[in-house]
Motif scaffolding. Structure first.
Motif, PDB file in Angstrom:
ATOM      1  N   HIS A 216      -2.225   7.609  19.629  1.00 15.70           N
ATOM      2  CA  HIS A 216      -3.269   7.089  18.566  1.00 15.70           C
ATOM      3  C   HIS A 216      -3.452   8.315  17.288  1.00 15.70           C
ATOM      4  CE1 HIS A 216      -4.642   3.989  21.388  1.00 15.70           C
ATOM      5  NE2 HIS A 216      -4.587   5.186  22.210  1.00 15.70           N
ATOM      6  N   GLY A 217      -2.427   8.416  16.920  1.00 12.91           N
ATOM      7  CA  GLY A 217      -2.572   9.873  15.839  1.00 12.91           C
ATOM      8  C   GLY A 217      -2.148   9.268  14.649  1.00 12.91           C
ATOM      9  N   MET A 218      -2.206  10.066  13.485  1.00 12.06           N
ATOM     10  CA  MET A 218      -1.911   9.734  12.250  1.00 12.06           C
ATOM     11  C   MET A 218      -1.181  11.148  11.744  1.00 12.06           C
ATOM     12  SD  MET A 218      -2.617   6.880  11.090  1.00 12.06           S
ATOM     13  CE  MET A 218      -2.599   6.668   9.298  1.00 12.06           C
ATOM     14  N   GLU A 219      -0.082  11.001  11.046  1.00 11.06           N
ATOM     15  CA  GLU A 219       0.708  12.117  10.584  1.00 11.06           C
ATOM     16  C   GLU A 219       0.649  12.007   8.903  1.00 11.06           C
ATOM     17  OE1 GLU A 219       3.121  14.560   8.885  1.00 11.06           O
ATOM     18  OE2 GLU A 219       4.464  12.841   9.518  1.00 11.06           O
ATOM     19  N   TYR A 220       0.050  12.838   8.141  1.00 10.48           N
ATOM     20  CA  TYR A 220      -0.117  12.779   6.793  1.00 10.48           C
ATOM     21  C   TYR A 220       1.000  13.573   6.172  1.00 10.48           C
ATOM     22  CZ  TYR A 220      -4.290  10.451   8.042  1.00 10.48           C
ATOM     23  OH  TYR A 220      -5.370   9.751   8.695  1.00 10.48           O
ATOM     24  N   GLU A 221       1.992  14.310   6.709  1.00 12.36           N
ATOM     25  CA  GLU A 221       2.762  15.360   6.065  1.00 12.36           C
ATOM     26  C   GLU A 221       4.067  14.649   5.838  1.00 12.36           C
ATOM     27  OE1 GLU A 221       1.689  18.031   4.589  1.00 12.36           O
ATOM     28  OE2 GLU A 221      -0.226  17.461   5.394  1.00 12.36           O
ATOM     29  N   SER A 222       4.719  13.925   6.561  1.00 11.98           N
ATOM     30  CA  SER A 222       5.815  13.299   6.321  1.00 11.98           C
ATOM     31  C   SER A 222       6.277  12.356   5.239  1.00 11.98           C
ATOM     32  CB  SER A 222       6.560  12.626   7.477  1.00 11.98           C
ATOM     33  OG  SER A 222       5.840  11.417   7.875  1.00 11.98           O
ATOM     34  N   PRO A 223       7.259  12.078   4.581  1.00 19.46           N
ATOM     35  CA  PRO A 223       7.469  11.354   3.467  1.00 19.46           C
ATOM     36  C   PRO A 223       7.227   9.891   3.631  1.00 19.46           C
ATOM     37  CG  PRO A 223       9.588  12.282   3.995  1.00 19.46           C
ATOM     38  CD  PRO A 223       8.383  12.980   4.886  1.00 19.46           C
ATOM     39  N   VAL A 224       6.734   9.336   2.773  1.00 17.10           N
ATOM     40  CA  VAL A 224       6.450   7.701   2.648  1.00 17.10           C
ATOM     41  C   VAL A 224       7.738   6.815   2.091  1.00 17.10           C
ATOM     42  CG1 VAL A 224       4.766   5.924   2.501  1.00 17.10           C
ATOM     43  CG2 VAL A 224       4.011   8.158   2.893  1.00 17.10           C
ATOM     44  N   PRO A 225       8.415   6.029   2.709  1.00 19.29           N
ATOM     45  CA  PRO A 225       9.388   5.343   2.347  1.00 19.29           C
ATOM     46  C   PRO A 225       8.783   4.636   0.878  1.00 19.29           C
ATOM     47  CG  PRO A 225       9.228   4.929   4.469  1.00 19.29           C
ATOM     48  CD  PRO A 225       8.136   5.722   4.152  1.00 19.29           C
ATOM     49  N   LYS A 226       9.785   4.450  -0.182  1.00 21.05           N
ATOM     50  CA  LYS A 226       9.360   4.004  -1.333  1.00 21.05           C
ATOM     51  C   LYS A 226       8.737   2.541  -1.392  1.00 21.05           C
ATOM     52  CE  LYS A 226       9.854   4.436  -6.148  1.00 21.05           C
ATOM     53  NZ  LYS A 226       8.824   4.960  -6.749  1.00 21.05           N
ATOM     54  N   PRO A 227       9.382   1.824  -0.480  1.00 24.32           N
ATOM     55  CA  PRO A 227       8.770   0.343  -0.488  1.00 24.32           C
ATOM     56  C   PRO A 227       7.473   0.425   0.097  1.00 24.32           C
ATOM     57  CG  PRO A 227      11.083   0.386   0.513  1.00 24.32           C
ATOM     58  CD  PRO A 227      10.750   1.644   0.009  1.00 24.32           C
ATOM     59  N   ILE A 228       7.164   0.979   1.031  1.00 23.89           N
ATOM     60  CA  ILE A 228       5.616   1.319   1.573  1.00 23.89           C
ATOM     61  C   ILE A 228       4.888   1.739   0.706  1.00 23.89           C
ATOM     62  CG2 ILE A 228       4.154   2.280   3.272  1.00 23.89           C
ATOM     63  CD1 ILE A 228       6.066   0.167   4.537  1.00 23.89           C
ATOM     64  N   LEU A 229       5.262   2.970  -0.077  1.00 20.64           N
ATOM     65  CA  LEU A 229       4.215   3.366  -1.096  1.00 20.64           C
ATOM     66  C   LEU A 229       4.169   2.454  -2.284  1.00 20.64           C
ATOM     67  CD1 LEU A 229       2.846   5.976  -1.625  1.00 20.64           C
ATOM     68  CD2 LEU A 229       5.048   6.795  -2.739  1.00 20.64           C
ATOM     69  N   ASN A 230       5.020   1.771  -2.648  1.00 17.89           N
ATOM     70  CA  ASN A 230       4.822   0.601  -3.699  1.00 17.89           C
ATOM     71  C   ASN A 230       3.968  -0.512  -3.490  1.00 17.89           C
ATOM     72  OD1 ASN A 230       6.814   2.065  -5.439  1.00 17.89           O
ATOM     73  ND2 ASN A 230       8.758   0.487  -4.803  1.00 17.89           N
ATOM     74  N   THR A 231       4.121  -1.030  -1.907  1.00 25.37           N
ATOM     75  CA  THR A 231       3.050  -1.749  -1.721  1.00 25.37           C
ATOM     76  C   THR A 231       1.626  -1.383  -1.700  1.00 25.37           C
ATOM     77  OG1 THR A 231       4.869  -2.774  -0.206  1.00 25.37           O
ATOM     78  CG2 THR A 231       2.374  -3.270   0.295  1.00 25.37           C
ATOM     79  N   ALA A 232       1.481  -0.063  -1.161  1.00 25.08           N
ATOM     80  CA  ALA A 232       0.337   0.479  -1.096  1.00 25.08           C
ATOM     81  C   ALA A 232      -0.357   0.645  -2.295  1.00 25.08           C
ATOM     82  CB  ALA A 232       0.260   1.976  -0.404  1.00 25.08           C
ATOM     83  N   THR A 233       0.293   1.117  -3.623  1.00 22.55           N
ATOM     84  CA  THR A 233       0.115   1.362  -4.816  1.00 22.55           C
ATOM     85  C   THR A 233      -0.373  -0.037  -5.401  1.00 22.55           C
ATOM     86  OG1 THR A 233       1.578   3.079  -5.177  1.00 22.55           O
ATOM     87  CG2 THR A 233       0.819   2.008  -7.225  1.00 22.55           C
ATOM     88  N   GLN A 234       0.374  -1.037  -5.083  1.00 24.45           N
ATOM     89  CA  GLN A 234      -0.201  -2.143  -5.669  1.00 24.45           C
ATOM     90  C   GLN A 234      -1.284  -2.822  -5.121  1.00 24.45           C
ATOM     91  OE1 GLN A 234       1.458  -4.292  -8.203  1.00 24.45           O
ATOM     92  NE2 GLN A 234      -0.646  -5.228  -7.898  1.00 24.45           N
ATOM     93  N   ARG A 235      -1.670  -2.668  -3.790  1.00 25.35           N
ATOM     94  CA  ARG A 235      -2.767  -3.075  -3.048  1.00 25.35           C
ATOM     95  C   ARG A 235      -3.913  -2.253  -3.650  1.00 25.35           C
ATOM     96  NH1 ARG A 235      -1.875  -5.790   1.865  1.00 25.35           N
ATOM     97  NH2 ARG A 235      -0.149  -7.282   1.305  1.00 25.35           N
ATOM     98  N   LEU A 236      -3.878  -1.086  -4.016  1.00 25.09           N
ATOM     99  CA  LEU A 236      -5.039  -0.110  -4.583  1.00 25.09           C
ATOM    100  C   LEU A 236      -5.153  -0.731  -6.084  1.00 25.09           C
ATOM    101  CD1 LEU A 236      -3.913   3.410  -3.258  1.00 25.09           C
ATOM    102  CD2 LEU A 236      -5.612   2.016  -2.441  1.00 25.09           C
ATOM    103  N   GLN A 237      -4.124  -1.233  -6.852  1.00 24.37           N
ATOM    104  CA  GLN A 237      -4.569  -1.575  -8.019  1.00 24.37           C
ATOM    105  C   GLN A 237      -5.268  -3.092  -7.941  1.00 24.37           C
ATOM    106  OE1 GLN A 237      -0.361  -1.862  -9.870  1.00 24.37           O
ATOM    107  NE2 GLN A 237      -0.438   0.219 -10.183  1.00 24.37           N
TER     108      GLN A 237
END
Length: 114
Positions: A86-107
């Motif tokens: 049940h953990g979250m890891e915030y240091e590893s790189p995020v794949p570009k497609p995931i980051l693109n989806t996240a950015t779009q949802r935030l917009q």
């Protein structure tokens, strides 16, 4: 990873409108107490079977979360990889497609809150 320049930090909304707007985009209000709430969006990377969560932290600046009229302010936006059990890891790189989806949802969310 903290997402800088999302345009959401400092934005305010009443709880009812923020719940409705985030729900339209697939977010779920998971963690909450009287003065704080966290909205999460699960994003799956099918190429490596990893799950990522886009997380928006908010704080009530007027009222309490038990009221739909409470006013919340967005404090920070970040993304992390889920780890077992049940953990979250915030240091590893995020794949570009995931980051693109996240950015779009935030917009999209920014547009709904403007």
């Amino acid at each position: 990873m903290i997402i800088e320049n999302s345009g959401l930090e400092g934005k305010t909304s009443d709880l009812a409108h923020l719940d409705e707007s985030t729900h339209k985009l697939g977010f779920v209000r998971w963690q909450w107490e009287y003065y704080r709430a966290t909205y999460d969006l699960k994003l799956e990377d099918r190429s490596n079977q990893a799950e990522y969560f886009l997380r928006i932290n908010t704080r009530a600046i007027e009222g309490k979360l038990e009221s739909p009229h409470a006013v919340l302010q967005i404090e920070s936006v970040y993304i992390g990889r889920a780890t077992f059990p049940h953990g979250m890891e915030y240091e590893s790189p995020v794949p570009k497609p995931i980051l693109n989806t996240a950015t779009q949802r935030l917009q999209d969310l920014k547009a709904l809150l403007d």
